[in-house]
Scaffold this motif. Structure first.
Motif, short mmCIF file in Angstrom:
data_model
loop_
_atom_site.label_atom_id
_atom_site.label_comp_id
_atom_site.label_asym_id
_atom_site.label_seq_id
_atom_site.Cartn_x
_atom_site.Cartn_y
_atom_site.Cartn_z
N ARG A 13 0.84 -1.21 0.00
CA ARG A 13 0.00 0.00 0.00
C ARG A 13 0.87 1.25 0.00
NH1 ARG A 13 -3.38 -1.82 5.06
NH2 ARG A 13 -1.23 -2.34 5.50
N LEU A 14 1.99 1.21 0.70
CA LEU A 14 2.90 2.36 0.69
C LEU A 14 3.54 2.53 -0.68
CD1 LEU A 14 4.68 2.01 4.15
CD2 LEU A 14 2.88 3.61 3.49
N LEU A 15 3.89 1.42 -1.30
CA LEU A 15 4.48 1.50 -2.65
C LEU A 15 3.49 2.13 -3.63
CD1 LEU A 15 6.34 -1.92 -2.86
CD2 LEU A 15 7.34 0.35 -2.54
N GLU A 16 2.22 1.76 -3.51
CA GLU A 16 1.20 2.34 -4.40
C GLU A 16 1.05 3.83 -4.15
OE1 GLU A 16 -1.25 3.17 -7.27
OE2 GLU A 16 -0.18 1.29 -7.08
N ARG A 17 1.07 4.24 -2.90
CA ARG A 17 0.98 5.67 -2.60
C ARG A 17 2.20 6.40 -3.12
NH1 ARG A 17 -0.88 6.03 3.55
NH2 ARG A 17 -1.64 8.11 3.00
N ARG A 18 3.40 5.79 -3.02
CA ARG A 18 4.62 6.38 -3.56
C ARG A 18 4.49 6.56 -5.07
NH1 ARG A 18 10.04 3.11 -3.09
NH2 ARG A 18 9.59 3.17 -0.88
N ILE A 53 12.99 9.59 -7.46
CA ILE A 53 11.74 10.07 -6.85
C ILE A 53 10.62 10.04 -7.88
CG2 ILE A 53 10.57 12.10 -5.91
CD1 ILE A 53 13.31 12.82 -4.58
N GLU A 54 10.88 10.60 -9.06
CA GLU A 54 9.83 10.68 -10.07
C GLU A 54 9.47 9.30 -10.63
OE1 GLU A 54 9.34 12.79 -14.29
OE2 GLU A 54 9.67 14.25 -12.67
N ALA A 55 10.37 8.35 -10.55
CA ALA A 55 10.10 6.98 -11.02
C ALA A 55 9.56 6.09 -9.89
CB ALA A 55 11.36 6.37 -11.61
N ALA A 56 9.39 6.65 -8.71
CA ALA A 56 8.87 5.93 -7.54
C ALA A 56 9.82 4.82 -7.07
CB ALA A 56 7.47 5.37 -7.80
N ARG A 57 11.10 4.95 -7.40
CA ARG A 57 12.08 3.97 -6.92
C ARG A 57 12.63 4.37 -5.55
NH1 ARG A 57 14.11 4.92 -12.10
NH2 ARG A 57 15.88 5.99 -11.15
N SER A 58 12.35 5.59 -5.14
CA SER A 58 12.88 6.10 -3.89
C SER A 58 11.79 6.83 -3.13
CB SER A 58 14.04 7.07 -4.19
OG SER A 58 14.46 7.73 -3.03
N SER A 59 11.84 6.73 -1.83
CA SER A 59 10.91 7.45 -0.98
C SER A 59 11.53 8.81 -0.66
CB SER A 59 10.69 6.64 0.30
OG SER A 59 9.62 7.14 1.02
N PRO A 60 10.94 9.90 -1.13
CA PRO A 60 11.58 11.21 -0.98
C PRO A 60 11.50 11.74 0.46
CG PRO A 60 9.45 11.47 -2.03
CD PRO A 60 9.69 9.99 -1.89
N LEU A 61 12.53 12.44 0.84
CA LEU A 61 12.53 13.16 2.10
C LEU A 61 11.56 14.33 2.00
CD1 LEU A 61 16.38 13.43 2.69
CD2 LEU A 61 14.79 11.89 3.85
N LEU A 62 10.98 14.72 3.11
CA LEU A 62 10.06 15.86 3.12
C LEU A 62 10.74 17.11 2.58
CD1 LEU A 62 7.40 17.21 3.77
CD2 LEU A 62 8.20 17.47 6.14
N ASP A 63 11.99 17.35 2.97
CA ASP A 63 12.70 18.53 2.48
C ASP A 63 12.80 18.52 0.95
OD1 ASP A 63 13.03 19.24 5.10
OD2 ASP A 63 15.21 18.96 5.14
N ASN A 64 13.02 17.35 0.37
CA ASN A 64 13.11 17.26 -1.09
C ASN A 64 11.75 17.47 -1.75
OD1 ASN A 64 15.83 16.87 -0.91
ND2 ASN A 64 15.72 14.65 -1.14
N LEU A 65 10.68 16.98 -1.12
CA LEU A 65 9.34 17.25 -1.65
C LEU A 65 9.04 18.74 -1.63
CD1 LEU A 65 7.16 14.37 -0.17
CD2 LEU A 65 7.69 14.79 -2.58
N LEU A 66 9.44 19.41 -0.56
CA LEU A 66 9.25 20.86 -0.48
C LEU A 66 10.04 21.58 -1.57
CD1 LEU A 66 9.41 21.22 3.39
CD2 LEU A 66 7.40 21.63 1.96
N ARG A 67 11.28 21.17 -1.79
CA ARG A 67 12.10 21.76 -2.85
C ARG A 67 11.45 21.55 -4.22
NH1 ARG A 67 16.43 19.35 0.32
NH2 ARG A 67 17.67 21.00 1.23
N ILE A 68 10.94 20.35 -4.46
CA ILE A 68 10.32 20.03 -5.75
C ILE A 68 9.06 20.86 -5.95
CG2 ILE A 68 9.14 18.22 -7.05
CD1 ILE A 68 11.21 16.23 -5.71
N ALA A 69 8.22 20.94 -4.92
CA ALA A 69 7.00 21.75 -5.02
C ALA A 69 7.35 23.21 -5.34
CB ALA A 69 6.20 21.66 -3.72
N ASP A 70 8.33 23.76 -4.65
CA ASP A 70 8.75 25.15 -4.90
C ASP A 70 9.29 25.31 -6.31
OD1 ASP A 70 8.00 25.81 -2.32
OD2 ASP A 70 10.06 25.90 -1.54
N ALA A 71 10.08 24.35 -6.77
CA ALA A 71 10.69 24.42 -8.11
C ALA A 71 9.63 24.38 -9.20
CB ALA A 71 11.69 23.29 -8.30
#
Length: 86
Positions: A13-18, A53-71
């Motif tokens: 279920r976590l993999l699907e959400r990722r 991250i974009e290929a769902a092979r890695s679980s992103p850190l929150l800081d990286n998600l924030l950076r991506i959203a800002d970018a």
């Protein structure tokens, strides 16, 4: 009790959400007409990290998600909302 920590495989279920989050990141990037390279430059992330991250092979850190959203120029909630990709 020392040693190497035990690695617990991710729950399906976590993999699907990722995968959904990865799809939402990709969809938002494409909607903003940005290449992966554009996001990499704007975030300062390593190419392999962003691609994983974009290929769902890695679980992103929150800081990286924030950076991506800002970018990309979207709220973090757009990248992690529940439900099908937009």
């Amino acid at each position: 009790m020392g040693g190497v920590p035990r690695v617990i495989p991710p729950d399906p279920r976590l993999l699907e959400r990722r995968r959904r989050i990865a799809a939402q990141i990709r969809a938002a990037r494409l909607y903003a007409n940005l290449s992966q390279q554009d996001v990499i430059v704007r975030t300062g992330l390593d190419r392999s990290t962003y691609q994983a991250i974009e290929a769902a092979r890695s679980s992103p850190l929150l800081d990286n998600l924030l950076r991506i959203a800002d970018a990309i120029g979207v709220p973090l909630s757009d990248l992690v909302r529940e439900g099908p990709p937009a």
